[in-house]
Design an enzyme around this catalytic site. Sequence first.
Site, PDB file in Angstrom:
ATOM      1  N   LEU A 474       0.671  -1.196   0.257  1.00 41.24           N
ATOM      2  CA  LEU A 474      -0.069  -0.005   0.048  1.00 41.24           C
ATOM      3  C   LEU A 474       0.797   1.186   0.044  1.00 41.24           C
ATOM      4  O   LEU A 474       0.834   1.984   0.801  1.00 41.24           O
ATOM      5  CB  LEU A 474      -0.974   0.076   1.087  1.00 41.24           C
ATOM      6  CG  LEU A 474      -1.936  -1.124   1.251  1.00 41.24           C
ATOM      7  CD1 LEU A 474      -2.734  -1.136   2.552  1.00 41.24           C
ATOM      8  CD2 LEU A 474      -2.926  -1.231  -0.054  1.00 41.24           C
ATOM      9  N   HIS A 475       1.885   1.334  -0.924  1.00 42.52           N
ATOM     10  CA  HIS A 475       2.906   2.388  -1.100  1.00 42.52           C
ATOM     11  C   HIS A 475       2.800   2.928  -2.261  1.00 42.52           C
ATOM     12  O   HIS A 475       3.859   3.176  -3.022  1.00 42.52           O
ATOM     13  CB  HIS A 475       4.221   2.210  -0.411  1.00 42.52           C
ATOM     14  CG  HIS A 475       4.148   1.386   0.943  1.00 42.52           C
ATOM     15  ND1 HIS A 475       5.182   0.511   1.232  1.00 42.52           N
ATOM     16  CD2 HIS A 475       3.288   1.468   1.876  1.00 42.52           C
ATOM     17  CE1 HIS A 475       5.046   0.460   2.440  1.00 42.52           C
ATOM     18  NE2 HIS A 475       3.912   0.906   2.939  1.00 42.52           N
ATOM     19  N   PRO A 476       1.807   3.153  -3.380  1.00 43.51           N
ATOM     20  CA  PRO A 476       1.706   3.802  -4.438  1.00 43.51           C
ATOM     21  C   PRO A 476       2.319   5.097  -4.424  1.00 43.51           C
ATOM     22  O   PRO A 476       1.922   5.988  -3.714  1.00 43.51           O
ATOM     23  CB  PRO A 476       0.380   3.610  -4.852  1.00 43.51           C
ATOM     24  CG  PRO A 476      -0.307   3.639  -3.620  1.00 43.51           C
ATOM     25  CD  PRO A 476       0.237   3.086  -2.595  1.00 43.51           C
TER      26      PRO A 476
END
Length: 569
Positions: A474-476
């Site tokens: 969850l690090h876009p």
Amino acid sequence: MSNKNKSYDYVIIGGGSAGSVLGNRLSEDKDKEVLVLEAGRSDYFWDLFIQMPAALMFPSGNKFYDWIYSTDEEPHMGGRKVAHARGKVLGGSSSINGMIYQRGNPMDYEGWAEPEGMETWDFAHCLPYFKKLEKTYGAAPYDKFRGHDGPIKLKRGPATNPLFQSFFDAGVEAGYHKTPDVNGFRQEGFGPFDSQVHRGRRMSASRAYLHPAMKRKNLTVETRAFVTEIHYEGRRATGVTYKKNGKLHTIDANEVILSGGAFNTPQLLQLSGIGDSEFLKSKGIEPRVHLPGVGENFEDHLEVYIQHKCKEPVSLQPSLDIKRMPFIGLQWIFTRTGAAASNHFEGGGFVRSNNEVDYPNLMFHFLPIAVRYDGQKAAVAHGYQVHVGPMYSNSRGSLKIKSKDPFEKPSIRFNYLSTEEDKKEWVEAIRVARNILSQKAMDPFNGGEISPGPEVQTDEEILDWVRRDGETALHPSCSAKMGPASDPMAVVDPLTMKVHGMENLRVVDASAMPRTTNGNIHAPVLMLAEKAADIIRGRKPLEPQYIDYYKHGVHDENEGAIEVKPYAK
């Protein structure tokens, strides 16, 4: 009430991490009218799924909290679609994330500053803004690396569960080191993590920045306000239209700031005619500025969980028993203590996967429990797991709108595992993690590997498992990256945060990062927003702080590490 014809100095699209910082800082100028438009709902004080740290798994996949994005079929992941949770609430993803605070490695920012025109984004220029936002309870008052008076209150993970200490010791036995602070002088090594938890509650960006500023008369925050259109006159943004409660509202703006995050910001830019001209024409959109980098250069961290059965009854596995949850919840409600008062990501580490790497390229999160992010627990009485993945994958993805409809979700692809280097680092990551988990320090607890299991051994078997079980961390980021105008893929001017070719349209969020950082990205986004706020306000930037930090091959390998006695059974 409609805001038609009302004018604001700044309209901030997105009340997430960056938008919360900007809403606070820009409204410090009392003569400036600031409007924050958040498409999600409010982060209510009474909402247990937001405020209770251990409830972090519940908002993901829930339409009341999460936009519930998904990639297209990933071509190198067996055609799987990878789910992506994004916060649909005030505070954005800081209201639903894992609350882990990691700056990344100082060398990340040295890399940011390499292109001409990016010099003011090196670590020395970013460090003062990290310190400005932090209130680090786990650091000594004289610690020159850490902030002590900022709005983000950070709790140092106690890591008192014996599994944590054994994991740290196992890292030392495997040839690595223990570090007192991964956000301090030395990132490399294993130790406790800082978390955005204060007095047993989540410390989101909205709680830290936006709510304290809402009493200001010049700050307006609208929730459930979905921006459908940005209005332009030539190269100048003049206002926005948003939909709330089924009605359209149009307001004027002297400046428009996109803080919608790595998905929504490039989507809005493309809908506005800013992007690759030929692609926009194919969607029936008249190009305004040809910037082929919009939606490109997309980065993310992929991760897997290596799970073990625990021989001793010391893990948190029993806390997942539905019969115990009411007691745990009531304890938190009345005392803000107990198992529900922690995110449980209290420790982990950063290491280099091989000796050719200059600084850490692998991240580990350790959990004294065996459970997936969606709450699915392993079928064991007690267990533990480590989350691991490469931090600098050279796979790149893209985001593209499907139509002119602002409510239609875009086409997203990260191209995980698409390069030989990416695959090589993944094999190294699993082998390094297994080596650590097999050390003597873990022997009292090691009941055997549950996932992926001993049958997964060869390089190809490891990669097949990653293809099947890999999840986004969850690090876009980086989908509208900063860079000089000479870079054909750059979207944002690093000196002004303005979109190249536009007069008063700025981007301040994770999409503007030129490269992802080594770790969770919430802290870098907060720093970027703090720095951008000074740029937008025309304030003198904070003085750079040139402080030495640990570099492999430059410093003694033990410098900044904690001495750990070898494990004796």
